[in-house]
Design an enzyme around this catalytic site. Structure first.
Site, PDB file in Angstrom:
ATOM      1  N   ASN A   1       0.787  -1.240   0.000  1.00 13.23           N
ATOM      2  CA  ASN A   1       0.000   0.000   0.000  1.00 13.23           C
ATOM      3  C   ASN A   1       0.818   1.288   0.000  1.00 13.23           C
ATOM      4  O   ASN A   1       0.336   2.304  -0.454  1.00 13.23           O
ATOM      5  CB  ASN A   1      -1.033  -0.012   1.134  1.00 13.23           C
ATOM      6  CG  ASN A   1      -0.392  -0.119   2.495  1.00 13.23           C
ATOM      7  OD1 ASN A   1       0.503  -0.933   2.690  1.00 13.23           O
ATOM      8  ND2 ASN A   1      -0.813   0.684   3.424  1.00 13.23           N
TER       9      ASN A   1
ATOM     10  N   GLY B   1       0.180  -7.609   7.055  1.00 15.44           N
ATOM     11  CA  GLY B   1      -1.006  -8.016   7.788  1.00 15.44           C
ATOM     12  C   GLY B   1      -0.688  -8.875   9.009  1.00 15.44           C
ATOM     13  O   GLY B   1       0.412  -9.434   9.136  1.00 15.44           O
TER      14      GLY B   1
ATOM     15  N   GLY C   1       2.344 -11.621   9.702  1.00 10.84           N
ATOM     16  CA  GLY C   1       3.213 -11.219  10.817  1.00 10.84           C
ATOM     17  C   GLY C   1       3.284 -12.293  11.888  1.00 10.84           C
ATOM     18  O   GLY C   1       4.357 -12.627  12.394  1.00 10.84           O
TER      19      GLY C   1
ATOM     20  N   GLU D   1       5.155  -4.178  12.086  1.00 11.27           N
ATOM     21  CA  GLU D   1       4.229  -3.061  11.834  1.00 11.27           C
ATOM     22  C   GLU D   1       3.014  -3.655  11.140  1.00 11.27           C
ATOM     23  O   GLU D   1       3.061  -3.949   9.942  1.00 11.27           O
ATOM     24  CB  GLU D   1       4.897  -2.019  10.935  1.00 11.27           C
ATOM     25  CG  GLU D   1       6.135  -1.372  11.531  1.00 11.27           C
ATOM     26  CD  GLU D   1       5.802  -0.340  12.591  1.00 11.27           C
ATOM     27  OE1 GLU D   1       4.724   0.264  12.523  1.00 11.27           O
ATOM     28  OE2 GLU D   1       6.637  -0.153  13.501  1.00 11.27           O
TER      29      GLU D   1
ATOM     30  N   CYS E   1      -2.893   1.617   6.769  1.00 10.04           N
ATOM     31  CA  CYS E   1      -2.910   0.997   8.103  1.00 10.04           C
ATOM     32  C   CYS E   1      -3.519   1.914   9.149  1.00 10.04           C
ATOM     33  O   CYS E   1      -4.012   1.448  10.169  1.00 10.04           O
ATOM     34  CB  CYS E   1      -1.503   0.571   8.497  1.00 10.04           C
ATOM     35  SG  CYS E   1      -0.324   1.923   8.514  1.00 10.04           S
TER      36      CYS E   1
HETATM   37  P1  NAP Z   1       0.538  -9.041   3.572  1.00  7.42           P
HETATM   38  O1  NAP Z   1      -0.317  -9.873   2.709  1.00  7.42           O
HETATM   39  O2  NAP Z   1       0.710  -9.419   4.989  1.00  7.42           O
HETATM   40  O3  NAP Z   1       1.965  -8.972   2.837  1.00  7.42           O
HETATM   41  C1  NAP Z   1       2.998  -8.160   3.313  1.00  7.42           C
HETATM   42  C2  NAP Z   1       4.321  -8.718   2.853  1.00  7.42           C
HETATM   43  O4  NAP Z   1       4.536  -9.972   3.488  1.00  7.42           O
HETATM   44  C3  NAP Z   1       4.401  -8.990   1.349  1.00  7.42           C
HETATM   45  O5  NAP Z   1       5.697  -8.669   0.895  1.00  7.42           O
HETATM   46  C4  NAP Z   1       4.144 -10.479   1.274  1.00  7.42           C
HETATM   47  O6  NAP Z   1       4.682 -11.079   0.126  1.00  7.42           O
HETATM   48  C5  NAP Z   1       4.882 -10.925   2.507  1.00  7.42           C
HETATM   49  N1  NAP Z   1       4.523 -12.250   2.985  1.00  7.42           N
HETATM   50  C6  NAP Z   1       3.318 -12.847   2.936  1.00  7.42           C
HETATM   51  N2  NAP Z   1       3.410 -14.078   3.485  1.00  7.42           N
HETATM   52  C7  NAP Z   1       4.691 -14.243   3.886  1.00  7.42           C
HETATM   53  C8  NAP Z   1       5.428 -15.289   4.511  1.00  7.42           C
HETATM   54  N3  NAP Z   1       4.852 -16.430   4.838  1.00  7.42           N
HETATM   55  N4  NAP Z   1       6.733 -15.100   4.772  1.00  7.42           N
HETATM   56  C9  NAP Z   1       7.334 -13.951   4.438  1.00  7.42           C
HETATM   57  N5  NAP Z   1       6.709 -12.932   3.824  1.00  7.42           N
HETATM   58  C10 NAP Z   1       5.398 -13.071   3.562  1.00  7.42           C
HETATM   59  O7  NAP Z   1       0.060  -7.516   3.586  1.00  7.42           O
HETATM   60  P2  NAP Z   1      -0.390  -6.606   2.375  1.00  7.42           P
HETATM   61  O8  NAP Z   1      -1.738  -7.050   1.918  1.00  7.42           O
HETATM   62  O9  NAP Z   1       0.704  -6.450   1.368  1.00  7.42           O
HETATM   63  O10 NAP Z   1      -0.496  -5.190   3.132  1.00  7.42           O
HETATM   64  C11 NAP Z   1      -1.596  -4.831   3.867  1.00  7.42           C
HETATM   65  C12 NAP Z   1      -1.377  -4.992   5.342  1.00  7.42           C
HETATM   66  O11 NAP Z   1      -0.238  -4.274   5.775  1.00  7.42           O
HETATM   67  C13 NAP Z   1      -2.529  -4.416   6.137  1.00  7.42           C
HETATM   68  O12 NAP Z   1      -2.847  -5.276   7.198  1.00  7.42           O
HETATM   69  C14 NAP Z   1      -1.975  -3.105   6.645  1.00  7.42           C
HETATM   70  O13 NAP Z   1      -2.615  -2.602   7.784  1.00  7.42           O
HETATM   71  C15 NAP Z   1      -0.558  -3.480   6.908  1.00  7.42           C
HETATM   72  N6  NAP Z   1       0.285  -2.272   6.979  1.00  7.42           N
HETATM   73  C16 NAP Z   1       0.790  -1.886   8.184  1.00  7.42           C
HETATM   74  C17 NAP Z   1       1.545  -0.729   8.268  1.00  7.42           C
HETATM   75  C18 NAP Z   1       2.148  -0.261   9.554  1.00  7.42           C
HETATM   76  O14 NAP Z   1       3.083   0.521   9.495  1.00  7.42           O
HETATM   77  N7  NAP Z   1       1.654  -0.685  10.709  1.00  7.42           N
HETATM   78  C19 NAP Z   1       1.772   0.027   7.119  1.00  7.42           C
HETATM   79  C20 NAP Z   1       1.221  -0.397   5.924  1.00  7.42           C
HETATM   80  C21 NAP Z   1       0.490  -1.559   5.864  1.00  7.42           C
HETATM   81  P3  NAP Z   1       3.755 -11.377  -1.152  1.00  7.42           P
HETATM   82  O15 NAP Z   1       3.310 -10.057  -1.642  1.00  7.42           O
HETATM   83  O16 NAP Z   1       4.678 -12.080  -2.055  1.00  7.42           O
HETATM   84  O17 NAP Z   1       2.631 -12.243  -0.656  1.00  7.42           O
END
Ligand code: NAP
Length: 479
Positions: A156, A233, A237, A252, A286
């Site tokens: 995002n 997510g 995490g 995060e 987020c």
């Molecule tokens: P996501 O599906 O959790 O993916 C985030 C990253 O993790 C991607 O690079 C993904 O790779 C990777 N990933 C997924 N499964 C993994 C695994 N088993 N091992 C290692 N890496 C893995 O999140 P998203 O949909 O991209 O982003 C949205 C989420 O991020 C929301 O929950 C949002 O709130 C959160 N967020 C938090 C913050 C903060 O600062 N607190 C900021 C922005 C976003 P792939 O893309 O290859 O699956």
């Protein structure tokens, strides 16, 4: 970075390399092909880790002056090409061009802050004589680099959230491997281009493009990796935290942020900020406002203005200057949101405005009468859907705000100091904005959440603390 017919390569060991297979990066707006990147295998990753391990010593021996210079040069490189970077963000992700330009400006700021904070990587003297046995001792501690950091980032904010890991990592003298989100890898590669142009020694920064489901576990588990800095997510995490083993974790994660509107609030301003906070980046934020608790006496007035203002938000072409919000990152996500809203409506929720999907787009939506146990009320929607609840008083608002498994940031609109301080002390979150929505963040402030929203803090100075560790020096003096 070369944009060849072959697509974009990834950046490993200071070289731009391809892999056997590719990932297609598609514009979520119309599914058009933006570019391709390598689909890294575990073997590619292991080679990248070997190179990055060599980069650990290189990074640690860069003087503070060299680190500052590289960070400043990379920041200027990006600033001078703001529009190029913004178009990449707007095409591969779901931000509008205006939102994308803001992200580029913030990434420049994040790198400049990192350069400035590099100056302050320092320890302090220790008063050993405060305890028996320490009378003849003097000493201090340094802060040393932690070593190799694995940074895993979401779709995002595909540039600034990568900068929030790469900037402090370099400032602290670390080597870093970035694995950007599969849907938005181009901004991270473009960041590597800036660092290469800035003269960062090779092997200090790696950007490997590949799927979390394929290379994620190997990266996270690898013993050479000393810290996993993850933004994404809760599910991913939690999985990473479970398998990482003995290493430092920065988490995060997501949220479903609350905003409280008291009866003495400036309603005009509260509505403006809440609409912006709920629908920025199509709610894929987020800090996005998801749950609004409004004191009953101003509920009708607030809701009426919210609906009116929301109707003015234009969805459309991301590259148009007029567009207010773009599409969801995939049609699958848009359908998930549709399903969650349908579930809420079936349980009694009322759609005040929006509530409709058009392909990858979901109209900005306000829900009322939402039961507390449906997904839009307790999980993270991560889309343009906000629920508004009437409350009797501040106590009820705080209790409802705290009733979920997330706690990143919150907002409260009030002119009353006692109410503000009560909220500040009683809300279970990482930050409270008074007279603003949850959606305000300065890149220099400590940023992170409690409960399911994470572990540790980013914000350059604070990430830098996490990415360095103290080493104590103690001299025993002759009597
Ligand atoms: P996501 O599906 O959790 O993916 C985030 C990253 O993790 C991607 O690079 C993904 O790779 C990777 N990933 C997924 N499964 C993994 C695994 N088993 N091992 C290692 N890496 C893995 O999140 P998203 O949909 O991209 O982003 C949205 C989420 O991020 C929301 O929950 C949002 O709130 C959160 N967020 C938090 C913050 C903060 O600062 N607190 C900021 C922005 C976003 P792939 O893309 O290859 O699956």
């Amino acid at each position: 970075m070369k944009l060849l017919e072959k697509g974009s390569p990834m950046y490993i060991g200071g070289e731009w390399v391809y892999s056997q297979a590719i990932i297609e990066v598609r514009d979520p707006q119309d599914n058009s092909l933006v570019d391709t990147v390598p689909d890294a295998t575990v073997e590619d990753l292991l080679r990248a880790i070997d190179k990055a391990v060599e980069g650990v010593d290189v990074a640690a021996t860069m003087t503070i002056k060299e680190r500052m210079s590289v960070l400043q040069l990379a920041a200027s490189y990006i600033e001078n090409r703001t529009e190029d970077y913004a178009v990449i963000i707007a095409r591969e992700a779901s931000k509008t061009i205006r939102e994308a330009r803001k992200e580029v400006a913030r990434a420049v700021e994040t790198l400049r802050l990192s350069a400035e904070e590099a100056r302050r990587v320092q320890g302090e003297t220790i008063n050993f004589d405060q305890a028996t046995g320490g009378e003849d001792r003097v000493g201090y501690y340094y802060r040393f680099p932690i070593g190799l950091i694995a940074a895993i980032t979401p779709f995002n904010d595909p540039l600034n959230l990568v900068a929030h890991k790469v900037g402090p990592a370099i400032a602290g003298g670390n080597a870093i491997i970035v694995k950007p989100a599969t849907m938005t890898p181009l901004s991270a590669l473009k960041l590597a281009e800036a660092f290469e142009a800035a003269g960062l020694p090779s092997k200090v920064l790696t950007v490997i493009t590949g799927r979390g489901s394929v290379i994620g576990d190997t990266l996270v588990r690898h013993p050479a990796v000393r810290m996993v800095s993850f933004t994404g997510g809760l599910d991913a995490g939690a999985h990473i935290a479970k398998i990482a083993g003995l290493k430092k974790l920065g988490m995060e994660l997501g949220s479903n942020s609350p905003v409280i509107i008291m009866d003495d609030a400036n309603l005009e301003e509260a509505v403006r900020a809440t609409v912006s906070g709920a629908f920025w980046a199509a709610g894929q934020n987020c800090l996005g406002v998801q749950r609004v608790f409004v004191q009953k006496s101003v509920y009708d007035a607030f809701l009426g203005r919210m609906v009116e203002k929301t109707k003015q938000v234009l969805i459309g072409d991301k590259l148009s200057e007029e567009t207010g919000i773009g599409p969801l990152i995939t049609e699958k996500e848009a359908k998930r949101i549709e399903e969650w809203v349908t579930e809420a409506v079936e349980q009694g929720a009322h759609i005040e405005v929006g509530g409709r999907r058009e392909g990858n787009y979901y109209l900005p939506t306000i829900l009322t009468n939402v039961p507390p146990d449906v997904r839009v009320a307790k999980e993270e929607v991560f889309g343009p859907v906000v629920s508004i609840f009437p409350v009797e008083d501040l106590q009820e608002a705080i209790q409802l705000a705290n009733s979920v498994n997330y706690g990143l940031q919150a907002g409260i609109f009030t002119k009353d100091l006692d109410s503000a301080f009560k909220a500040i002390h009683q809300l279970h979150v990482g930050g409270v904005n008074v007279n603003d929505s949850s959606d305000y963040r300065l890149d220099a402030m400590p940023f992170g959440g409690v409960k399911g929203s994470g572990l540790g803090r980013e914000g350059v100075k604070f990430a830098l603390q996490e990415m360095t560790e103290p080493k104590v020096v103690c001299f025993k003096l002759e009597k």
